[in-house]
Design a protein around this motif. Structure first.
Motif, short mmCIF file in Angstrom:
data_model
loop_
_atom_site.label_atom_id
_atom_site.label_comp_id
_atom_site.label_asym_id
_atom_site.label_seq_id
_atom_site.Cartn_x
_atom_site.Cartn_y
_atom_site.Cartn_z
N ARG A 296 0.82 -1.22 0.00
CA ARG A 296 0.00 0.00 0.00
C ARG A 296 0.85 1.27 0.00
NH1 ARG A 296 -3.22 1.17 5.30
NH2 ARG A 296 -1.22 2.20 5.79
N ASP A 297 1.85 1.33 0.87
CA ASP A 297 2.63 2.55 1.03
C ASP A 297 4.04 2.38 0.45
OD1 ASP A 297 0.40 3.49 2.40
OD2 ASP A 297 1.21 2.98 4.37
N PHE A 378 -0.82 -5.28 -0.52
CA PHE A 378 -0.52 -5.70 0.85
C PHE A 378 -0.69 -4.49 1.76
CE2 PHE A 378 2.02 -7.34 4.36
CZ PHE A 378 1.72 -8.69 4.35
N ASP A 379 -1.71 -4.53 2.61
CA ASP A 379 -2.04 -3.39 3.47
C ASP A 379 -1.66 -3.60 4.93
OD1 ASP A 379 -3.19 -2.39 1.16
OD2 ASP A 379 -5.05 -1.77 2.12
N HIS A 380 -1.07 -4.73 5.26
CA HIS A 380 -0.75 -5.03 6.66
C HIS A 380 0.60 -4.44 7.05
CE1 HIS A 380 -0.38 -7.17 10.41
NE2 HIS A 380 0.77 -7.69 10.02
N ARG A 381 0.67 -3.89 8.26
CA ARG A 381 1.93 -3.34 8.80
C ARG A 381 2.59 -4.40 9.67
NH1 ARG A 381 3.43 2.03 11.04
NH2 ARG A 381 1.36 2.75 10.42
N PRO A 382 3.66 -5.07 9.19
CA PRO A 382 4.33 -6.08 10.01
C PRO A 382 4.98 -5.44 11.24
CG PRO A 382 4.90 -6.33 7.69
CD PRO A 382 4.22 -5.01 7.83
N ALA A 383 4.98 -6.18 12.35
CA ALA A 383 5.61 -5.71 13.59
C ALA A 383 7.12 -5.97 13.53
CB ALA A 383 4.98 -6.40 14.80
N LEU A 384 7.75 -5.36 12.55
CA LEU A 384 9.18 -5.55 12.27
C LEU A 384 9.66 -4.29 11.58
CD1 LEU A 384 11.58 -7.75 12.01
CD2 LEU A 384 10.74 -8.02 9.66
N GLU A 385 10.81 -3.77 12.01
CA GLU A 385 11.35 -2.60 11.31
C GLU A 385 11.87 -2.99 9.92
OE1 GLU A 385 10.90 0.32 11.95
OE2 GLU A 385 10.39 0.34 14.08
N PRO A 386 11.74 -2.07 8.95
CA PRO A 386 11.27 -0.68 9.06
C PRO A 386 9.76 -0.51 8.99
CG PRO A 386 11.92 -1.12 6.81
CD PRO A 386 12.19 -2.38 7.58
N PHE A 387 9.01 -1.60 8.87
CA PHE A 387 7.57 -1.51 8.65
C PHE A 387 6.82 -1.06 9.89
CE2 PHE A 387 9.57 -5.13 6.45
CZ PHE A 387 9.67 -4.53 5.20
N LEU A 388 7.35 -1.38 11.06
CA LEU A 388 6.69 -0.98 12.30
C LEU A 388 6.57 0.54 12.37
CD1 LEU A 388 5.44 -2.19 14.84
CD2 LEU A 388 7.67 -2.00 15.94
N SER A 389 7.59 1.25 11.90
CA SER A 389 7.57 2.71 11.94
C SER A 389 7.11 3.33 10.63
CB SER A 389 8.96 3.25 12.30
OG SER A 389 9.93 2.80 11.38
N GLN A 390 7.19 2.59 9.51
CA GLN A 390 6.88 3.18 8.20
C GLN A 390 5.59 2.64 7.59
OE1 GLN A 390 10.25 2.90 5.56
NE2 GLN A 390 11.66 3.80 7.05
N GLY A 391 4.99 1.62 8.19
CA GLY A 391 3.76 1.06 7.64
C GLY A 391 4.05 0.02 6.56
N PRO A 392 3.00 -0.39 5.82
CA PRO A 392 3.19 -1.40 4.77
C PRO A 392 3.87 -0.81 3.54
CG PRO A 392 0.90 -0.69 4.83
CD PRO A 392 1.58 -0.02 6.00
N THR A 393 5.14 -0.49 3.73
CA THR A 393 5.92 0.09 2.64
C THR A 393 6.63 -1.02 1.87
OG1 THR A 393 7.56 1.82 2.10
CG2 THR A 393 7.99 0.47 4.07
#
Length: 499
Positions: A296-297, A378-393
């Motif tokens: 998504r992001d 994919f719209d889910h934000r994994p609880a893992l960096e960098p996604f935890l702080s940046q979203g579903p990038t």
């Protein structure tokens, strides 16, 4: 424990078995001198121990002690004791065409849960794989990374049956730069008959460079190295100096032109004879099921890089060139007016322009030509960096795809640590992996009622989130504004041509 020896066309190999999965790592499929086409490795007779990953392809952070000739290896995970030939996932890693390797993707979990045979490969990166020198005095130096991937695919076609795989059921797959490689590779005559379906995750909007742009890159690199009159000397330039020169050229290209691209497959007329999207559009691949996915992001990661990635400036520049400054301002104003509370409208606009819309266009080409296509986000934000702080990038889907539930895996080349997954991570990742393995096995990622095919006039977009759901791509208001601007631009173009 060690496996029994498995024969290959170059010699027998021995791997390691753990929890019912056999792993063979670092199998050489080719060797290559700098800027020369890959050739088969020397044969061997005694069983070769393949229990450790092969050498990384030379890349930033791994240049001082890089072994250029022997970086072309692949890794295989296969279920021990399978009673039938298993479908094969052939994965090409991403990394902006300059970093990464097969060692970042442990396929044991996917192999066990398919069941399937999982293959990851190395290919030459950066200037060693993507400088198109064939028109500058080095006759073979065109699309070498693509040729490397073809050599790996040939090896798999010839040998995978010995590892329990079905050579007639190979899925080409890749993420980011690897997805661009998949789209190009799928269209090549040399690959025909060696794969049966294709999956591309987060393929950049511009998958292919023109020959003229590739030549411009080479001229600039030669000038940076002061080798305009002695092109052949580039074969002995120290790797740090070579990579540094191309990086400088890339920064200048981003400032001076509409493209900061220095690496990627190029339309050279030889290895890649046609624009890949044209091949999809004319129906040549209508028998190949195609799944295209994005996050998504996508663009958030690149905007947060220091300095921001060149694609940020070039994407805005290209949208302005297509629709004019007024069109750009109208788009940005509309994104601001429709933004979610947690959404940056500028990033969302660029994500659509560079990632989402080009992938939807490719799905339309394939579907209109009679091919089976599926489109996902994919719209889910994994609880893992960098996604935890940046979203579903960019890469969020890839992190979940390769997870060993209930944990994310370590990525040694990217220097990213894994870690435990949340219940939401596990739920979304399990759904994503199940769809992928179903696609690898059957050519269809889900039952039609849950996720219909992408078809002309009917454009479903599967959303991997909580819950999994499907929405119509072509009913969003942003979609309609893009369509209106595109229609106006096309009408003006036709009027100019008619006048």
């Amino acid at each position: 424990m060690l496996t029994n020896a498995v024969p290959t066309t170059r010699g027998p190999v021995v791997g390691a078995e753990q929890a019912g999965v056999r792993a063979f790592k670092g199998i050489p499929f080719a060797v290559a001198r700098r800027f020369a086409k890959a050739t088969p490795p020397p044969a061997w007779t005694e069983p070769r121990r393949c229990t450790d990953y092969g050498a990384y392809a030379p890349q930033p952070g791994h240049l001082d002690h890089a072994v250029e000739e022997s970086c072309l290896s692949l890794n295989i995970w296969t279920l021990a004791g399978a009673d039938r030939p298993l479908p094969v996932l052939f994965f090409i890693h991403g990394g902006a065409f300059v970093t990464g390797g097969g060692a970042d993707y442990d396929g044991a979990f996917l192999a066990a849960h398919g069941p399937a045979v999982i293959v990851t490969i190395n290919y030459r990166l950066g200037p060693l794989g993507f400088l198109q020198l064939h028109r500058h005095g080095l006759g073979e130096a065109n699309n070498l990374a693509i040729s490397d991937a073809l050599a790996a695919l040939d090896w798999v076609h010839a040998n995978i049956a010995n590892f329990g795989g079905d050579p007639e059921a190979v899925t080409l797959s890749g993420q980011s730069a690897g997805a661009s490689m998949v789209i190009a590779l799928a269209t090549l005559p040399q690959a025909k008959g060696k794969f049966s379906r294709a999956l591309a995750l987060s393929a950049p909007g511009r998958n292919i460079m023109s020959a003229d742009h590739a030549d411009d890159v080479v001229r600039r690199v030669l000038a940076e190295l002061q080798l305009e009159r002695d092109t052949s000397a580039i074969t002995s330039v120290p790797l740090p100096q070579l990579f540094s020169a191309v990086e400088k050229v890339g920064r200048r290209l981003a400032e001076e032109t509409t493209s900061g691209t220095v690496y990627g497959p190029a339309l050279d007329g030889t290895v890649i004879p046609r624009e890949p999207r044209d091949v999809f559009a004319d129906g040549s691949l209508r028998d190949i099921p195609l799944w295209l996915g994005s996050c998504r992001d996508e663009m958030v990661m690149f905007l947060k890089s220091t300095p921001p990635a060149a694609m940020i400036r070039t994407t805005e520049r290209n949208v302005r060139a297509a629709f004019g400054d007024a069109g750009w301002e109208r788009l940005l104003a509309y994104y601001r007016g429709t933004a979610r509370l947690d959404e940056d409208p500028y990033k969302a606009l660029l994500s659509d322009a560079f990632w989402h819309r080009p992938m939807a266009d490719l799905a339309r080409h394939h579907a209109a030509a009679g091919g089976a296509a599926w489109l996902s986000r994919f719209d889910h934000r994994p609880a893992l960096e960098p996604f935890l702080s940046q979203g579903p990038t960019h890469g969020a889907d890839n992190a979940c795809l390769w997870a060993h539930l209930p944990n994310f895996i370590d990525r040694p080349i990217l220097k990213r640590k894994g870690g435990p997954m949340t219940p939401a991570d596990i739920d979304v990742a399990a759904r994503f992996q199940t769809s992928l393995l179903r696609f690898v096995t059957t050519g269809v990622p889900d039952v039609a009622e849950a996720w219909p095919r992408f078809e002309p006039g009917k454009e479903p977009l599967a959303i991997f989130g909580q819950p999994f759901h499907v929405i119509p791509l072509n009913e969003g208001t942003r979609f309609r504004l893009w369509a209106e601007l595109s229609l106006n631009t096309n009408d003006k173009k036709k009027m100019r041509e008619a006048g």
